[in-house]
Design an enzyme around this catalytic site. Sequence first.
Site, mmCIF file in Angstrom:
data_model
loop_
_atom_site.group_PDB
_atom_site.id
_atom_site.type_symbol
_atom_site.label_atom_id
_atom_site.label_comp_id
_atom_site.label_asym_id
_atom_site.label_seq_id
_atom_site.Cartn_x
_atom_site.Cartn_y
_atom_site.Cartn_z
ATOM 1 N N ASP A 1 -0.241 -7.547 1.468
ATOM 2 C CA ASP A 1 0.260 -6.175 1.551
ATOM 3 C C ASP A 1 1.787 -6.195 1.726
ATOM 4 O O ASP A 1 2.319 -5.962 2.808
ATOM 5 C CB ASP A 1 -0.411 -5.447 2.718
ATOM 6 C CG ASP A 1 -0.141 -3.958 2.720
ATOM 7 O OD1 ASP A 1 0.449 -3.456 1.736
ATOM 8 O OD2 ASP A 1 -0.513 -3.280 3.708
ATOM 9 N N SER B 1 3.687 2.542 8.157
ATOM 10 C CA SER B 1 3.384 1.673 7.018
ATOM 11 C C SER B 1 4.660 1.127 6.401
ATOM 12 O O SER B 1 5.579 1.881 6.093
ATOM 13 C CB SER B 1 2.659 2.463 5.916
ATOM 14 O OG SER B 1 1.378 2.828 6.288
ATOM 15 N N HIS C 1 0.828 -1.210 0.000
ATOM 16 C CA HIS C 1 0.000 0.000 0.000
ATOM 17 C C HIS C 1 0.863 1.262 0.000
ATOM 18 O O HIS C 1 0.339 2.367 -0.173
ATOM 19 C CB HIS C 1 -1.045 -0.016 1.124
ATOM 20 C CG HIS C 1 -0.572 0.343 2.493
ATOM 21 N ND1 HIS C 1 -0.313 -0.601 3.459
ATOM 22 C CD2 HIS C 1 -0.360 1.534 3.080
ATOM 23 C CE1 HIS C 1 0.045 -0.001 4.581
ATOM 24 N NE2 HIS C 1 0.021 1.302 4.371
#
Length: 268
Positions: free
Chosen positions: A124, A218, A80
């Site tokens: 992911d 992230s 992502h």
Amino acid sequence: MKLFVFISCILAVASAVPTKVSHPVPVRDMPSVAKIEGRITNGYPAYEGKVPYIVGLSFNDNYWCGGSIIGHNWILTAAHCTREANHVLIYYGASFRHEAQFTHWVSRDDMISHPDFNDALNNDIGLIRTPHVDFWSLVNRVELPSFNDRYNSFAGWWAVASGWGHTSDDTGMSAYLNCVDVQLMDNNDCRNVYGDGITDNTICIQTHGAQSTCYGDSGGPLVLHEGNRIVGITSFGHWAGCTAGEPAGFTRVTGYLEWIRDHTGISY
């Protein structure tokens, strides 16, 4: 008798209503004054060289993620982060976020997002191919798990997550690298919060005391205390925010060892 039937019907309907679960929220979309800005909540400053494998990733000159050095030419991060990127500036060996030992600029052509990544945050995981990097005390790789670890849930194990950014819900980005020590959960306990979106390729952590990852942490690393192996990539959190005390989610690295090997040649 009619009253009894009426009450029975109410109870039947109530029992048929499914238990509400919270859907995982991509770290980049969690409530924040910024977009993908990275964050460790209620952690502690990392001394210089504590996590030499972490890199800062400034994508498109617009948003920030973390990543992990896994080889002389490879960074491991989240899909992502890479999926929408045109380029990335990689910060190596930084304690203060923008004071790296050196940087590398990498184009879209050298980014690989997992082809089955989707909005449910399955798969992911992403890779970035880099120019050759020499290793030393402040810039070094982290080991991947071995293929023998594929069936280890790691539930109950302790690990360290690291990243730059906010240190609480009401502060801005931290200039300094922070860490937090967390305990890995059993996936069944995580499913009680997020439902069937938690797959065998997910790892969740407990966030007691509002100690957690968030925003553009992230793509950053989750590394076991024992053996210094990376087992997770920061992926998602709870819609209520990073300090809500709900589990935080990571991509389980052991689920992708073959995929990593096929693209990088790295395996243990």
